[in-house]
Design a protein around this motif. Structure first.
Motif, short mmCIF file in Angstrom:
data_model
loop_
_atom_site.label_atom_id
_atom_site.label_comp_id
_atom_site.label_asym_id
_atom_site.label_seq_id
_atom_site.Cartn_x
_atom_site.Cartn_y
_atom_site.Cartn_z
N ALA A 112 1.08 -0.85 0.32
CA ALA A 112 0.12 -0.03 0.02
C ALA A 112 1.04 0.87 -0.20
N TYR A 113 1.82 1.82 0.62
CA TYR A 113 2.77 2.16 0.97
C TYR A 113 3.95 2.40 -0.14
N SER A 114 4.30 1.65 -1.00
CA SER A 114 5.08 1.21 -1.73
C SER A 114 5.55 2.39 -3.40
N MET A 115 4.51 2.64 -3.37
CA MET A 115 4.45 3.89 -4.10
C MET A 115 5.13 4.86 -3.82
N ALA A 116 4.96 5.03 -2.31
CA ALA A 116 5.38 6.90 -1.90
C ALA A 116 6.38 7.78 -2.04
N PHE A 117 7.42 6.69 -2.16
CA PHE A 117 8.43 7.29 -2.87
C PHE A 117 8.60 7.99 -4.58
N TYR A 118 8.04 7.01 -5.18
CA TYR A 118 7.75 7.55 -6.61
C TYR A 118 6.47 8.55 -7.24
N LEU A 119 5.55 8.78 -5.72
CA LEU A 119 4.68 10.14 -6.08
C LEU A 119 5.55 11.54 -5.21
N LYS A 120 6.71 11.47 -4.00
CA LYS A 120 7.02 12.48 -3.41
C LYS A 120 7.71 12.71 -5.34
N SER A 121 8.73 12.17 -5.53
CA SER A 121 9.25 12.35 -6.46
C SER A 121 9.00 12.99 -7.75
N GLU A 122 6.95 12.29 -8.03
CA GLU A 122 6.81 13.70 -9.23
C GLU A 122 6.22 14.76 -8.09
N HIS A 123 6.09 14.74 -6.69
CA HIS A 123 4.84 15.99 -6.12
C HIS A 123 6.61 16.20 -5.28
N PRO A 124 7.24 16.67 -5.50
CA PRO A 124 8.90 17.69 -4.58
C PRO A 124 7.92 18.59 -2.64
N ASP A 125 7.10 19.19 -3.21
CA ASP A 125 6.33 19.27 -2.77
C ASP A 125 4.85 19.47 -1.37
N TRP A 126 4.73 17.83 -1.44
CA TRP A 126 3.94 16.91 -1.29
C TRP A 126 4.62 16.82 0.34
N ASP A 127 3.85 16.51 1.52
CA ASP A 127 4.53 16.73 2.71
C ASP A 127 4.48 14.68 2.58
N TRP A 128 4.69 14.25 3.70
CA TRP A 128 4.85 12.77 4.38
C TRP A 128 3.63 12.57 4.69
N ARG A 129 2.67 12.44 4.81
CA ARG A 129 1.10 11.94 4.93
C ARG A 129 0.62 11.88 4.54
N ARG A 130 0.75 12.72 3.50
CA ARG A 130 -0.21 12.76 2.20
C ARG A 130 0.24 11.98 0.87
N CYS A 131 1.74 11.51 0.79
CA CYS A 131 2.64 10.19 -0.16
C CYS A 131 2.15 9.67 0.31
N LEU A 132 2.65 8.68 1.57
CA LEU A 132 1.12 7.73 1.83
C LEU A 132 -0.16 7.82 2.15
N ASP A 133 -0.85 8.33 2.38
CA ASP A 133 -2.08 8.67 1.61
C ASP A 133 -2.40 8.45 0.45
N GLU A 134 -1.39 8.56 -0.72
CA GLU A 134 -2.24 8.57 -1.75
C GLU A 134 -1.09 7.68 -2.62
N SER A 135 -0.34 7.20 -1.77
CA SER A 135 0.21 5.47 -1.87
C SER A 135 -1.12 4.37 -2.12
N GLU A 136 -1.38 4.78 -0.56
CA GLU A 136 -2.28 3.77 -0.87
C GLU A 136 -3.41 3.99 -1.96
N ARG A 137 -4.33 5.22 -1.45
CA ARG A 137 -5.02 5.46 -3.33
C ARG A 137 -4.55 4.61 -4.89
N LEU A 138 -3.59 5.23 -4.95
CA LEU A 138 -3.11 4.76 -5.80
C LEU A 138 -2.71 3.34 -6.34
N THR A 139 -2.64 2.51 -4.71
CA THR A 139 -2.59 0.74 -4.92
C THR A 139 -3.55 0.24 -4.98
N GLN A 140 -4.58 1.07 -4.68
CA GLN A 140 -5.62 0.07 -4.68
C GLN A 140 -6.22 -0.63 -6.19
#
Length: 192
Positions: A112-140
């Protein structure tokens, strides 16, 4: 795109030969990342975020531009370093806590959290929580596919391990490229 197509695309992007420049540079990047994270558990907890983000930036450049660029690794310093540090630590802590329940919830959260750093590299302005939440949403609906993709490399890691583990560096480069291609595929499907 199915798993076989992802792997074929990854081989082509790495130069179709284990001795091509792209593949060899990728091996060096993976080796350095492994050396940094292998120092000690405390040091690796501090550096896991930076190393994960640097690897993602490198493989993103390889996949999108078709060339290996070590300079892309230094793009990690363009990101908010505090957020990157927190993302690595919090991701590790959350997965560890979920693993305490049983092994299966830990594996599910890992994916669920495996895409967090991929998302962080795409969106440098996102905070850690948003990266984890979006990773969870993306991997559903995609966690099983990613798990099977990872499992498909077990044979390669076994063969790579037969040569005193050195071959696993080439497999790791191949695996990371396939995971980046997977990220590209699922983000193309899930447009915001």
């Amino acid at each position: 795109m199915n798993r076989a197509q992802l792997k074929l695309k990854s081989k082509v992007q790495l130069g179709n030969s284990i001795f091509s420049n792209s593949w060899l540079i990728s091996v060096v990047v993976v080796l350095i990342a492994g050396a940094i994270l292998g120092i000690s558990s405390v040091v690796s907890l501090v550096f896991v975020g930076f190393v994960s983000l640097a690897l993602n930036m490198y493989f993103k450049t390889l996949v999108r531009e078709g060339k290996a660029s070590v300079e892309s690794v230094f793009g990690v310093f363009k990101n908010d370093l505090g957020t990157t540090l927190l993302l690595g630590i919090m991701q590790t802590i959350f997965i560890a806590l979920w693993s305490l329940l049983f092994v299966i919830p830990g594996i599910v959260k890992y994916y669920a959290y495996s895409m967090a750093f991929y998302l962080k590299s795409e969106h440098p302005d996102w905070d850690w929580r948003r990266c984890l939440d979006e990773s969870e949403r993306l991997t559903q609906g995609h966690k099983t596919d990613l798990f099977i993709l990872d499992l498909s490399f077990i044979g390669w890691y076994f063969v790579g391990g037969l040569v005193f583990g050195v071959g696993t560096l080439w497999v790791q480069a191949y695996h990371q490229t396939a995971r980046m291609n997977y990220f590209e595929e699922i983000t193309a499907v899930r447009v915001d």
